[in-house]
Write a protein that holds these residues in place. Structure first.
Motif, short mmCIF file in Angstrom:
data_model
loop_
_atom_site.label_atom_id
_atom_site.label_comp_id
_atom_site.label_asym_id
_atom_site.label_seq_id
_atom_site.Cartn_x
_atom_site.Cartn_y
_atom_site.Cartn_z
N MET A 1 22.05 45.78 -98.61
CA MET A 1 22.22 46.22 -97.25
C MET A 1 20.87 46.46 -96.59
N TRP A 2 19.97 47.05 -97.36
CA TRP A 2 18.65 47.36 -96.79
C TRP A 2 17.92 46.10 -96.36
N SER A 3 18.00 45.05 -97.16
CA SER A 3 17.27 43.83 -96.82
C SER A 3 17.91 43.09 -95.65
N ASP A 4 19.23 43.22 -95.48
CA ASP A 4 19.90 42.54 -94.37
C ASP A 4 19.81 43.29 -93.05
N GLY A 5 20.00 44.61 -93.09
CA GLY A 5 20.08 45.34 -91.82
C GLY A 5 19.17 46.53 -91.70
N GLY A 6 18.47 46.88 -92.74
CA GLY A 6 17.59 48.04 -92.66
C GLY A 6 18.39 49.34 -92.66
N ILE A 7 17.81 50.34 -92.09
CA ILE A 7 18.43 51.66 -92.08
C ILE A 7 19.70 51.70 -91.22
N ARG A 8 19.75 50.86 -90.19
CA ARG A 8 20.92 50.84 -89.30
C ARG A 8 22.18 50.37 -90.01
N ALA A 9 22.03 49.60 -91.07
CA ALA A 9 23.19 49.10 -91.81
C ALA A 9 23.95 50.23 -92.48
N TYR A 10 23.25 51.29 -92.83
CA TYR A 10 23.91 52.42 -93.49
C TYR A 10 24.71 53.29 -92.52
N TYR A 11 24.39 53.23 -91.25
CA TYR A 11 25.07 54.04 -90.24
C TYR A 11 26.02 53.24 -89.36
N ARG A 12 26.29 51.99 -89.71
CA ARG A 12 27.18 51.16 -88.94
C ARG A 12 28.59 51.75 -89.01
N GLY A 13 29.21 51.95 -87.88
CA GLY A 13 30.55 52.50 -87.82
C GLY A 13 30.61 54.01 -87.73
N LEU A 14 29.49 54.68 -87.83
CA LEU A 14 29.47 56.14 -87.77
C LEU A 14 29.91 56.65 -86.40
N THR A 15 29.51 55.98 -85.35
CA THR A 15 29.85 56.41 -83.99
C THR A 15 31.36 56.39 -83.78
N LEU A 16 32.02 55.32 -84.18
CA LEU A 16 33.47 55.25 -84.02
C LEU A 16 34.18 56.26 -84.91
N GLY A 17 33.65 56.51 -86.07
CA GLY A 17 34.23 57.52 -86.94
C GLY A 17 34.15 58.91 -86.34
N LEU A 18 33.00 59.22 -85.76
CA LEU A 18 32.84 60.52 -85.11
C LEU A 18 33.71 60.64 -83.87
N LEU A 19 33.83 59.57 -83.12
CA LEU A 19 34.69 59.61 -81.93
C LEU A 19 36.17 59.74 -82.31
N GLY A 20 36.53 59.25 -83.47
CA GLY A 20 37.91 59.36 -83.91
C GLY A 20 38.26 60.73 -84.45
N ILE A 21 37.27 61.45 -84.97
CA ILE A 21 37.55 62.76 -85.54
C ILE A 21 37.61 63.84 -84.47
N VAL A 22 37.02 63.64 -83.34
CA VAL A 22 37.00 64.67 -82.28
C VAL A 22 38.40 65.01 -81.80
N PRO A 23 39.26 64.05 -81.44
CA PRO A 23 40.61 64.44 -81.02
C PRO A 23 41.41 65.09 -82.15
N TYR A 24 41.22 64.61 -83.37
CA TYR A 24 41.92 65.20 -84.51
C TYR A 24 41.51 66.67 -84.68
#
Length: 64
Positions: A1-24
């Motif tokens: 993952m690091w060689s393909d996307g760098g540090i951003r690859a580890y946080y991919r999808g975090l924004t949608l996950g956080l947006l989904g937990i707020v209403p819950y």
């Protein structure tokens, strides 16, 4: 993952996950607070005490 996307690859999808937990979380905490308020009001009315004395943690004061 690091060689393909760098540090951003580890946080991919975090924004949608956080947006989904707020209403819950809002619904969960809102229901909890509403049920706690209803419980305290019912306990207050049945024991003829103040709202502050109807806390769920105050047990020894009324039973002994």
């Amino acid at each position: 993952m690091w060689s393909d996307g760098g540090i951003r690859a580890y946080y991919r999808g975090l924004t949608l996950g956080l947006l989904g937990i707020v209403p819950y979380s809002a619904i969960d905490l809102g229901c909890f607070e509403g049920m706690k308020r209803a419980y305290k009001t019912a306990k207050m009315n049945s024991r003829k005490c103040t709202y502050e004395d109807a806390d769920p943690g105050i047990f020894l004061k009324w039973h002994f």
